[in-house]
Design a protein around this motif. Structure first.
Motif, PDB file in Angstrom:
ATOM      1  N   GLU A 149       0.915  -1.146   0.004  1.00  0.00           N
ATOM      2  CA  GLU A 149      -0.123  -0.054  -0.019  1.00  0.00           C
ATOM      3  C   GLU A 149       1.007   1.171  -0.007  1.00  0.00           C
ATOM      4  O   GLU A 149       1.899   1.352   0.788  1.00  0.00           O
ATOM      5  N   VAL A 150       0.662   2.204  -0.960  1.00  0.00           N
ATOM      6  CA  VAL A 150       1.465   3.467  -1.017  1.00  0.00           C
ATOM      7  C   VAL A 150       0.431   4.659  -1.291  1.00  0.00           C
ATOM      8  O   VAL A 150      -0.566   4.556  -2.242  1.00  0.00           O
ATOM      9  N   VAL A 151       0.275   5.507  -0.476  1.00  0.00           N
ATOM     10  CA  VAL A 151      -0.390   6.636  -0.793  1.00  0.00           C
ATOM     11  C   VAL A 151       0.068   7.393  -2.067  1.00  0.00           C
ATOM     12  O   VAL A 151       1.204   7.292  -2.457  1.00  0.00           O
ATOM     13  N   GLU A 152      -1.215   8.067  -2.890  1.00  0.00           N
ATOM     14  CA  GLU A 152      -0.811   8.727  -3.927  1.00  0.00           C
ATOM     15  C   GLU A 152       0.532   9.581  -3.942  1.00  0.00           C
ATOM     16  O   GLU A 152       1.123   9.612  -4.858  1.00  0.00           O
ATOM     17  N   ARG A 153       0.567  10.265  -2.787  1.00  0.00           N
ATOM     18  CA  ARG A 153       1.628  11.246  -2.777  1.00  0.00           C
ATOM     19  C   ARG A 153       3.113  10.629  -2.736  1.00  0.00           C
ATOM     20  O   ARG A 153       4.092  11.366  -2.650  1.00  0.00           O
TER      21      ARG A 153
END
Length: 163
Positions: A149-153
């Protein structure tokens, strides 16, 4: 807050469950439903106000999911050398686990609210606060499912997949 509240985290959890259950190897995967939780609205302070150039002290009302079941999850935290955040792990005794599967997740802070939901569904979980895939951890834990999981930013952190 720039992170999911527990309502958003539960929706993400449900999508993860649907994805797992869509794999023929995991059609028997059992997930919790919203009816398994009571939702209480509580005062909450997220990170949005800290990111703004202001001295305001604001709170918001946010949903908090309270389990309406007895949890068998045994949670642990482990500090990893050279890393500022602990690795979170959990296990459920096999006889009490709804699913006999192991999960490893590489994640950032955005996933924090999802972790308690997933911990209830896997016999064993490991959540490492790191974007880079840790091959040694995968070999050690031998998971059935891996979630990155990686946040968009922070999507630029995924360039290591190209290596």
């Amino acid at each position: 807050d720039t992170h999911w509240n527990q309502q958003g985290a539960f929706l993400a959890y449900q999508e993860i469950c649907r994805k797992i259950q869509s794999d023929p190897s995991y059609v028997d995967f059992v997930c919790k439903n919203q009816e398994d939780y009571m939702i209480n609205m509580q005062d909450y302070k997220g990170d949005m106000i800290r990111l703004m150039p202001t001295n305001l002290d604001l709170n918001e009302m946010a949903p908090f999911f309270v389990p309406q079941f007895e949890s068998s999850v045994i949670r642990t935290q482990e500090l990893v050398d050279g890393h500022p955040f602990p690795m979170l792990s959990s296990e459920i005794p096999l006889a009490e686990s709804p699913n006999p599967y192991k999960l490893v997740s590489f994640r950032d802070s955005f996933f924090t609210a999802v972790i308690p939901f997933l911990q209830e569904d896997f016999q064993e979980t490991t959540f490492e606060w790191k974007h880079k895939y840790n091959q040694d951890l995968i070999k050690e834990k031998d998971p059935d499912i891996v979630i990155v999981e990686v946040v968009e930013r922070s999507l630029e952190h995924l360039v290591w997949f190209a290596d």
